[in-house]
Every structure is written in C-alpha cells, then in structure tokens.
Design a protein around this motif. Sequence first.
Motif, PDB file in Angstrom:
ATOM      1  N   MET A 126       0.868  -1.238  -0.057  1.00  0.00           N
ATOM      2  CA  MET A 126      -0.008  -0.011  -0.073  1.00  0.00           C
ATOM      3  C   MET A 126       0.657   1.318   0.082  1.00  0.00           C
ATOM      4  N   LEU A 127       1.800   1.405   0.862  1.00  0.00           N
ATOM      5  CA  LEU A 127       2.764   2.386   0.996  1.00  0.00           C
ATOM      6  C   LEU A 127       3.499   2.714  -0.452  1.00  0.00           C
ATOM      7  N   ALA A 128       3.834   1.536  -1.126  1.00  0.00           N
ATOM      8  CA  ALA A 128       4.440   1.665  -2.261  1.00  0.00           C
ATOM      9  C   ALA A 128       3.607   2.589  -3.404  1.00  0.00           C
ATOM     10  N   TRP A 129       2.175   2.326  -3.314  1.00  0.00           N
ATOM     11  CA  TRP A 129       1.424   2.966  -4.139  1.00  0.00           C
ATOM     12  C   TRP A 129       1.472   4.680  -3.951  1.00  0.00           C
ATOM     13  N   ALA A 130       1.549   5.002  -2.470  1.00  0.00           N
ATOM     14  CA  ALA A 130       1.657   6.484  -2.209  1.00  0.00           C
ATOM     15  C   ALA A 130       3.025   6.963  -2.698  1.00  0.00           C
ATOM     16  N   VAL A 131       3.921   6.103  -2.412  1.00  0.00           N
ATOM     17  CA  VAL A 131       5.234   6.766  -2.830  1.00  0.00           C
ATOM     18  C   VAL A 131       5.703   6.773  -4.420  1.00  0.00           C
ATOM     19  N   ARG A 132       5.081   5.850  -5.117  1.00  0.00           N
ATOM     20  CA  ARG A 132       5.034   5.802  -6.548  1.00  0.00           C
ATOM     21  C   ARG A 132       4.396   7.201  -7.124  1.00  0.00           C
ATOM     22  N   TYR A 133       3.022   7.374  -6.681  1.00  0.00           N
ATOM     23  CA  TYR A 133       2.401   8.581  -7.077  1.00  0.00           C
ATOM     24  C   TYR A 133       3.105   9.937  -6.605  1.00  0.00           C
ATOM     25  N   ALA A 134       3.769   9.857  -5.449  1.00  0.00           N
ATOM     26  CA  ALA A 134       4.279  11.267  -5.161  1.00  0.00           C
ATOM     27  C   ALA A 134       5.579  11.481  -5.897  1.00  0.00           C
ATOM     28  N   LEU A 135       6.182  10.159  -6.374  1.00  0.00           N
ATOM     29  CA  LEU A 135       7.197  10.322  -7.235  1.00  0.00           C
ATOM     30  C   LEU A 135       6.763  11.167  -8.783  1.00  0.00           C
ATOM     31  N   PHE A 136       5.820  10.327  -9.034  1.00  0.00           N
ATOM     32  CA  PHE A 136       5.223  10.918 -10.497  1.00  0.00           C
ATOM     33  C   PHE A 136       4.879  12.502 -10.251  1.00  0.00           C
ATOM     34  N   ALA A 137       4.306  12.908  -9.193  1.00  0.00           N
ATOM     35  CA  ALA A 137       3.900  14.204  -8.922  1.00  0.00           C
ATOM     36  C   ALA A 137       5.053  15.244  -9.116  1.00  0.00           C
ATOM     37  N   TYR A 138       6.290  14.836  -8.541  1.00  0.00           N
ATOM     38  CA  TYR A 138       7.343  15.636  -8.470  1.00  0.00           C
ATOM     39  C   TYR A 138       8.393  15.563  -9.387  1.00  0.00           C
ATOM     40  N   GLY A 139       8.489  14.334 -10.169  1.00  0.00           N
ATOM     41  CA  GLY A 139       9.455  14.358 -11.057  1.00  0.00           C
ATOM     42  C   GLY A 139       9.116  14.788 -12.450  1.00  0.00           C
ATOM     43  N   ASN A 140      10.305  14.803 -13.304  1.00  0.00           N
ATOM     44  CA  ASN A 140       9.950  15.424 -14.530  1.00  0.00           C
ATOM     45  C   ASN A 140      11.124  14.586 -15.540  1.00  0.00           C
ATOM     46  N   ALA A 141      10.869  14.947 -16.918  1.00  0.00           N
ATOM     47  CA  ALA A 141      11.394  14.286 -18.098  1.00  0.00           C
ATOM     48  C   ALA A 141      12.934  14.726 -17.887  1.00  0.00           C
ATOM     49  N   GLY A 142      13.433  15.548 -17.157  1.00  0.00           N
ATOM     50  CA  GLY A 142      14.776  16.074 -17.328  1.00  0.00           C
ATOM     51  C   GLY A 142      15.721  15.740 -16.128  1.00  0.00           C
TER      52      GLY A 142
END
Length: 407
Positions: free
Chosen positions: A286-302
């Motif tokens: 469950m925690l992995a889902w939350a962490v994954r989406y947080a990484l998507f929210a703040y990551g970028n293509a650069g």
Amino acid sequence: MTIGIKSKLSFMMFLEFFIWGAWFVTLGTFLDKTLHATGAQSGEVFSTQSWGAIIAPFIIGLIADKYFNAEKILGVLHLLGAGLMYLMFSAADVSVFYPYVLGYMVLYMPTLALVNSVSFNQMTDPEKEFSAIRVWGTIGWIVAGLAISYLFHWDSPKGIAEGMLRYTFLMGGIASAVLGLFSFTLPATPPKVAKGEKVSIGQVLGLDALKLLKDPNFAIFFVASILICIPLAFYYQNANSFLTDIKVDNPTGKMTIGQASEVAFLLCLPIFFKRAGFKWTILVGMLAWAVRYALFAYGNAGDLSFMLIIGIALHGVCYDFFFVSGQIYTDSKAGVQYKSAAQGMITLATYGVGMLIGFYVAGKISDNYNGPAGHDWRMIWLIPASIAAAVFLLFFLSFREKKGATE
C-alpha cells in the motif's frame, strides 16, 4: 510435462499477455491524442476491463466448466476478439470505439482464467511447474511494449501526431487471431463439472465465500482490497498519457520496467512474507502506491527523470506485495471448501467493483485538473497518493494479525 506440451503452453501464455500489452498500456494516450476523448470518456473505456471481470465468471462457470473444452472456448474467444480488435483499429470516434472495446473485454477477460485452466490441467505439481509457464506471459507483455517504443516508434511525438498508435490494435488483433487458431492445437481440457451436475449462480460468482467476511480481519482486508484499486486505476488510465505529455522518450518501452520488477519482487515475496508477516507485507504494498504517485507528482523528464523510473519500477512492490500476498492470505483463510470461491470473490471485488469505481474517479479527476495549459499532473497524482496513504492508515490501525498467522 513433455517438452512439446511445455513449449505450447509457454507460447500460449506469451501470446495471451502480448495481446493485452500490445494496446492496453497506450490506450490512455490513444484516447487523449487520437480520439480526443475527455477524462470521463476515457474512464468509461477503461472501465470495460471491470465489466469484463464481472461478466467473466459467468462465461467460465456456466460455459467452460460445464459444457465445452477450455482450449476450444479459448480459441473461439480470441478469434472473435481479433475481429473486434480490427473494428477498434478502424474506429474514428470514441462513441464508435466504446462498444467495440466493451465487447472485446467481455471476451478477453475470461481467457485469463482459461489459459490457467489449460496449463494446470497438464501439470502434476503446479506449485513448481506453473511459474516457468506464467513468466512467458510477462515476457510477452514486455516484448509488446518494447516493440511499440523501439521497433515501430508508434509512441514517439511524430508517431502520435500521425495517429500511429492506432496500429497497436492491429498488432494485437493479428496476435489474437494467431492465438485463436493455435488454441485448437493445445492439449484437451475437458469441462470440470460432471454432466448433469448443477452449478448455482452463487457458486459461479464465489458468493459462498461471503461467510469469510464474518472474520473481522478478513472483512477489513476485503474492504481495503476494493479501496486500494481506486488509486491503482489512476496508473492504468493515466501513466502512459502522463509520460507522453511531459516528453519522456519511449514511454511505453520504459513502462516495461514495471513488468521486469514484478518478476524480481515476486521472487523476494516469500522471504519478506515469512520474516515480516502478512500485515506488514500488505502495508508495504500500500505504501508503495503512495510513494510511486508522489514520485510521479514531483518528477520530470529532465534532471528528475530518475524519480519517474523509480516510480515505474515500484510496480513489482505495488502489485506483488498487495495482490499476490492477498491471494495467499485469502487461500489460507478459505480452507479447502471455499478456495476457488474465495479467489473468485476477491477478483470480482478488486478488478470488478474496485477498479470500476477507480476508473470513474480517475476520469473525473483528470477532467477537473485539465485546463487550457494542459493537465495539472501534480494534482492528478497527489490525489491517488493521498487515497493510498489513507487506505494504508486504515489497514494499519484496524487489522490485527494473529500470532502464527504467517506460518
């Protein structure tokens, strides 16, 4: 098993998941960029998977288990599916596309159980033999993604602009026709139910296992399984569109990292399960889902692209640590009498009810955070991250693992 039968089953499993991976990963991008669908319309299209999962037990329980050989039904369903896939390839509007994809998913979802039935019927020791067959399904999914990105370049900016993602359905349709014809060469898998034996609707849908909900812990797990599928739907519906929008190179090929990690973490699961117990294994998932989406929210293509790669790679933890360990837990709680019924009930609750709600919510959120400047991807990902974190907290506070439960 002979080498010949093992090779046939492996090829069957490869094609089964190659077909799904050939079009489902890029579906969100195709709907957005080619058919110009709204988020709500995309949610309706993705929810056809859930309707397929809900209807599938009827096809398996009332037809395959009672009247016809599994391999023959598998062949017919894939041949019909190939025709529908061609119609999906030809559709020029989402309103035309929807009934075709709905019909296709109603036909395809039962085949996931049928390929397992055909495989298990040839095995004397499924616990040792099945994984070597099933892994070819994951390889098939990976090959499809790599072909889209690195061989045909259909998901490149130029390919998307020219509407090349449409050809994913043609590729899937050809593979479906091949598997349909090949299925008639598979070993005979006769009906499980004896002639004249009655099968109730409750047995087909696994409703006999509802008695398990009297156990407070299992009831908590059951509710959590439905709720965690809401953030899960965001990944299926939005991940490829998100990576494409922010200009990540070869997004479909990069998403195959998730399937590779699924294999790796599946090997780690027994060790973690034994040492940490069921509750903490589920919580990590469950925690992995939350962490994954947080990484998507703040990551970028650069310079922060590594955050996106880590988020994709967490798929193995997200899926294996929750869903696979959940299947193990369900099996242990069900006992001999309700094993099949309990698994059917959980599948209906997650891929049916949970994902149906999830795709609806994901579509509404995507529309709500889509303006003239494009999607506000940070908010679109932070919302499912919050939902996953809330489910984590609910399960942590309410589930009481008994001593010796892991054993």
